[in-house]
Design a protein around this motif. Sequence first.
Motif, PDB file in Angstrom:
ATOM      1  N   GLU A  64      36.562  -4.833  39.673  1.00 40.50           N
ATOM      2  CA  GLU A  64      37.408  -5.061  38.964  1.00 40.50           C
ATOM      3  C   GLU A  64      36.843  -6.200  37.927  1.00 40.50           C
ATOM      4  O   GLU A  64      35.840  -6.753  38.254  1.00 40.50           O
ATOM      5  N   TYR A  65      37.659  -6.331  36.821  1.00 37.00           N
ATOM      6  CA  TYR A  65      37.126  -7.264  35.592  1.00 37.00           C
ATOM      7  C   TYR A  65      36.868  -8.541  36.293  1.00 37.00           C
ATOM      8  O   TYR A  65      35.921  -9.378  35.836  1.00 37.00           O
ATOM      9  N   ARG A  66      37.635  -9.046  37.274  1.00 34.21           N
ATOM     10  CA  ARG A  66      37.592 -10.377  37.988  1.00 34.21           C
ATOM     11  C   ARG A  66      36.219 -10.569  38.700  1.00 34.21           C
ATOM     12  O   ARG A  66      35.667 -11.763  38.776  1.00 34.21           O
ATOM     13  N   MET A  67      35.721  -9.267  39.119  1.00 35.45           N
ATOM     14  CA  MET A  67      34.222  -9.501  39.539  1.00 35.45           C
ATOM     15  C   MET A  67      33.070  -9.090  38.757  1.00 35.45           C
ATOM     16  O   MET A  67      31.984  -9.813  38.963  1.00 35.45           O
ATOM     17  N   ILE A  68      33.307  -8.685  37.385  1.00 39.08           N
ATOM     18  CA  ILE A  68      32.323  -8.677  36.381  1.00 39.08           C
ATOM     19  C   ILE A  68      32.257  -9.717  35.265  1.00 39.08           C
ATOM     20  O   ILE A  68      31.451  -9.542  34.938  1.00 39.08           O
ATOM     21  N   GLU A  69      33.206 -10.139  35.277  1.00 39.91           N
ATOM     22  CA  GLU A  69      33.581 -11.149  34.045  1.00 39.91           C
ATOM     23  C   GLU A  69      32.478 -12.271  34.148  1.00 39.91           C
ATOM     24  O   GLU A  69      31.996 -12.921  32.995  1.00 39.91           O
TER      25      GLU A  69
ATOM     26  N   GLU B  87      25.133 -10.711  38.468  1.00 40.93           N
ATOM     27  CA  GLU B  87      24.861 -11.297  39.679  1.00 40.93           C
ATOM     28  C   GLU B  87      26.060 -11.469  40.700  1.00 40.93           C
ATOM     29  O   GLU B  87      26.192 -11.053  41.725  1.00 40.93           O
ATOM     30  N   ALA B  88      27.197 -11.795  39.949  1.00 32.37           N
ATOM     31  CA  ALA B  88      28.356 -11.828  40.581  1.00 32.37           C
ATOM     32  C   ALA B  88      28.836 -10.535  41.024  1.00 32.37           C
ATOM     33  O   ALA B  88      29.429 -10.185  42.097  1.00 32.37           O
TER      34      ALA B  88
END
Lengths: 94, 475, 392
Positions: C55-60, C64-65
């Motif tokens: 999701e966006y929250r994981m790639i924003e 590395e995140a």
Amino acid sequence: MVKARRLATKRGGDLRITFEGETITAFEGETLASALLAAGVAAFSLTRTGEPRLPFCNMGTCFDCAVRVDDRELVRACLTDVREGMQVRRQEVK
Amino acid sequence: MTQDLAIVGAGPAGMAAALAVAEAGFSVAVVDEQARAGGQIFRRPPEALGERHGSYRPYPWARELIERFEDHPGIETHFRSTAFGVLRDRDGLASTALELAVSTPTGGRKLTSRRLLLATGAYDMPVAFPGWTLPGVMTAGAVQSLLKSQKLLAGQRVVVAGSHPIQLILAAQLLDAGAEISEIAFARDLPGLVEMAQSLPAIPGHVSIFAEGMRALAKILRHRVPISRRTVVSEVVRTDNTLELRLSQVDSDWKKTGADHRVEADVLALGYGFTPSTELARQVGCDLSWNSAGGGWTVSHDAGFQSSAPDVFVAGEPTGVAGAERAWAEGHMAGLTIAASLGAAIQPATLARARRRLAGAARFAGVMHTMFEPRRAALAELSRQEETVICRCEEIRNGTIEDALQNNPFMQSASAVKLECRSGMGPCQGRYCEETVAARIAAIHETSIEASGYFNAHLPVKPVPLQDYRDIGDE
Amino acid sequence: MTRGYDTIVIGGGLLGCATAWMIARDGGRVLLVERDQINQHASGSNAGSLHFQLEYRMIERGVEAARKAAEAMPLHLQAAQLWSDLPGLCGQDIEVKQTGGLMIAENAQQVELLERKTEIERSWGLDNRMIDRAEIDRIAPYLSDRVVAAALCPTEGKADARTAGPALARAALQAGAEIKTRTEVTGLVRQGGRWHVSVATAESAQRAIAESVVIAAGVWTTRMGQMMGAHLPTIPLALMMTVTQRVPKLIPHLVQHAGGRLSLKQALDGNILIGGGWPARLIRHRDGEPNFDAKPELLTTSLSGNADMAIRVLPDLSRIPAIRSWVGTTTVTPDQLPLVGPVPGQPGAFVATGGSAFTLGPSFAQALAALIECRLPETDLQAFDPARYGRQ
């Protein structure tokens, strides 16, 4: 349809709107609900199973009188004044 | 700019509060869906009909209230506008301002205020039965407002049915307009003369309202309109352009006893009383309490009409349906409390006078309540058939709801049934099915309507174009 | 009154109901207790997305995140299969549509992020590929011209969050589980090798005893952990969603955005669901602790921000009426990976929660059922072991 009747009284100037392409004469100061009822419109909106609906509460809460006005959806006819040239359509997916 | 007070509703309560606060020198903004001030009770003819006022009988004070409200320079009005939600600005835990989201004819806007008054009125109590969604079936309020403010007679042959005394006044108005009343059906016995006389001492200042009722009754009798007592409409079918109504005899608890007769009409005007409009109060988090005589779920408040939600006040029908006199008195008292909370010094004599007015109006409302409280559970039983529509918007039928309750014995709340069945998820936001759903749960689980709770209310309390959401972010 | 069970499940959301059903189906005597009604909180108030892409929250926060978040991918792959099998397996009507998901990009930077993300996901075995504007025109002509590319994951889609929980509750009942609603857990004590669970209704207090307990309590997970003396850290997130009026069929996909908080999809009934992680305000007690009994507050900035994102990529939405905006409170964990496994230091107690818990609900339930039935879970749970946060 419901056989609504305008009472004899002083009214505003006449104007024209369309409902599903048909021209309807209305009077300044009328709500869209009054104008469509007086014109004998058989369904302001249709339910998902195609049942016709006419105004039920006439005070903006029930949404049975919802129509589309100039591409705006779910417009409550009972709270909307008629305006010259208004293009009104039935609200079909409610 | 931040207003001192925002008010939703320009009826008697909203107008009285606006004046009390504006006269104390504070800024007030009022939002109302109608084109002009007055609320549903004083819904006025359009200006195009050439008059500033209509008839406010039997409320002689209405004209002056409306004129003072309209002429006050400190009151900003937003008509033809829907307050669709209340948001809050906070600094940490502290609430710093209220933000009223408003849908106007030109788009969405945000009204920021230090206090908020919800004077949102009431709507005709919905009662579901087979055929209640058919064209020609309307609320008494709809038939009356078309007649009074639009000079439109909804149909020639009318059946007036329900239990509220206003039905008599409506019937008389319809007769004046040239309609034929096929029948008046009253769910209860008409109040007898003795009952009326006994109630008179409780109503100083309200004699004119009873006088209006008596005048209406005389007219109805003169026209030889058939009046059926202990009778409810239990079914409507429509053939061609005519409604065929089944009128059923009921006992003193309004339970059907079996004897029916049929009558034809063009329009059915239903009036069982009124339901308080509490959606904004629910959405902003006010506590509600169940008050059947007051119309169902009402907004809890203290003596100064402050709700449980900080800085949010309530007045008029949302505190319990009690009529225009009481709404005016509550709005006035709420206005004084709000002005005081904003720093105004209110004279003790002014407060004492406001309290006396409230008390007088309360006695009258009490009389009305005991005489006309609807038998809710019995009315709800009118919709027990498989195919009867409960939720008008989503066309959810009784069978769907009863099946859901049978198949999910762990479901006991109105909100849980709403989520499962979609009943209450359409444009009217559940206003017209909540009580029937709650009553159905109560009937099946053998509990009370109150125990089923109420639907969660969400923003927008009335649907608005998504563009209006976008607009409220603009500063 | 005291009753004995094999397992007591705490929480009547999607996860609790699915877990109760699976254990009862396998022959376990199960009691499910829920303080409110079935499916009322995060399970019934999320938007029902089945999203398997990051999701966006994981790639924003960068690649590395994203790589770290991708460690949950095996649970997602399992969920993609489980959701499609779920209606058949539990014998109930659950609306599941896996008609594909698009994560869209509006500029070169977002396209690059999508490409890197897609690579990571593919390395874990997710069926996902980049598509260009020409292909968008073919399969998603409803999207505005601003959208230049997208990542397409064919197994993504939606399930009906309104009805999935109750359907699983019915399946659990039919498999022999007991369900008690309006029943709150007030004590969790292990005595004589069994769990003694105190429960209270408005009328009475009771105790139930079981070999094992499952904490399927969403935002109340940390509190349930404290009740048994265990450290189960969660972070509550109040998120807003909006549903529009019904409109004719327009959007077959789950649509997410690589450059902002947006999810869009159309329910079977025709309503368009708009979300994507816009925050609402949790109400807190004076001591700062969140008050989950109070309704979170909507924020003006979220209402307008979410509408703005949605209208940007689908301009026709501007005139479509919004019917309802509401808030669901979900939980994430400090490292953004789910919490699934034995409660540390508490034999016979198991927990699952944390992030994408609707999408992953069936995977969580299957893992919990396996642990309780002393079977080897189908997915390696090591990365999600609650013990990674220590015992206290």
